[in-house]
Design an enzyme around this catalytic site. Sequence first.
Site, PDB file in Angstrom:
ATOM      1  N   CYS A 142      39.603  21.441  27.013  1.00 21.52           N
ATOM      2  CA  CYS A 142      40.210  22.166  28.117  1.00 21.52           C
ATOM      3  C   CYS A 142      41.737  22.098  28.095  1.00 21.52           C
ATOM      4  CB  CYS A 142      39.623  21.670  29.443  1.00 21.52           C
ATOM      5  SG  CYS A 142      39.801  22.860  30.787  1.00 21.52           S
ATOM      6  N   HIS A 235      33.750  22.540  29.553  1.00 16.52           N
ATOM      7  CA  HIS A 235      33.319  21.168  29.831  1.00 16.52           C
ATOM      8  C   HIS A 235      31.806  21.011  29.634  1.00 16.52           C
ATOM      9  CE1 HIS A 235      37.155  19.750  31.447  1.00 16.52           C
ATOM     10  NE2 HIS A 235      37.273  20.948  32.010  1.00 16.52           N
ATOM     11  N   GLU A 237      30.346  18.529  28.833  1.00 16.23           N
ATOM     12  CA  GLU A 237      29.969  17.180  29.246  1.00 16.23           C
ATOM     13  C   GLU A 237      29.680  17.077  30.736  1.00 16.23           C
ATOM     14  OE1 GLU A 237      34.336  17.353  30.193  1.00 16.23           O
ATOM     15  OE2 GLU A 237      33.035  18.134  28.611  1.00 16.23           O
TER      16      GLU A 237
END
Length: 305
Positions: A142, A235, A237
């Site tokens: 990011c 993202h 994750e």
Amino acid sequence: MPIRIPDDLPASSILKSENIFTMSETRASHQNIRPLRVLILNLMPKKIETETQLMRLLSNTPLQVDIELLRVDARASRNTPQKHLDKFYGDFERIKEQKWDGFIITGAPLGTIPFENVYYWEKFTEIVEWSRHNVTSTLFLCWAAQAALKIFYDLDKVTRDEKLSGIYPHKTHHHQHPLVRGFDDEFWAPLSRYAEFDSDKIKEKTDLTVFADEEEAGVYLAASPDCRQVYITGHPEYDATTLHNEYLRDLEEDLEPELPINYYPQDDENLPPRAIWRSHGNLLYSNWLNYCVYQVTPYDLTDLT
């Protein structure tokens, strides 16, 4: 194979409760297998949450991974206990003479701030430049991806007027490449950023290969020809509720955020969101760890150039 983390790191008990195989330092010290050495520079405010999310993905491979956590400086954090930082996070000066198999640099809530106004920009630049010759492959997430594009390619920061927040359907390109091996033609991934990643501009101004993008959101996944630098602009994750918590935070700060798209059932923020990106996230990290790190890193890391 497990990841190897400190016995009393909070992530250890969390991952064990989820039946994820982790190995304590005590047990790992008696094995004669060289684990992959992966460094994580955690720039996110809620460091325990982020480190747990990343370790969850790194644990889902047959490889043993030795994790070390890095902070950009020793400043106090409003969202992470100082005792945790002092115990589990090292400083760059302590590790910069070492070589590493993999390196992950997280995003940061700095989307609307010019790079030159980021108080640790000089140190961040030093770390990114260091990674060129001391790490087999670095994963930029990011904000870190946008910052690395500035450092490596002098691409100016472009900030959107409206924040991209939600779950976006991305198209996969170059299916034959190991980094996207097993990817569906289209997959969902969480985005939470102001940064602009224009596919045409990145293809024109850099030597990166774009492996996944979305019409509105632009580039999602790209890498250098040798995969020593891999860029993820979202993202994978994130937990199911991470975007929800960010949305509530933005509401509390009177930022008037838009509802994250494709996230809440029936676009009703009172209904619990569902994670529809976990399989993609696990596959992406598994491919990176296997093909960009394990398959090419030297057994003796001092041979790394």
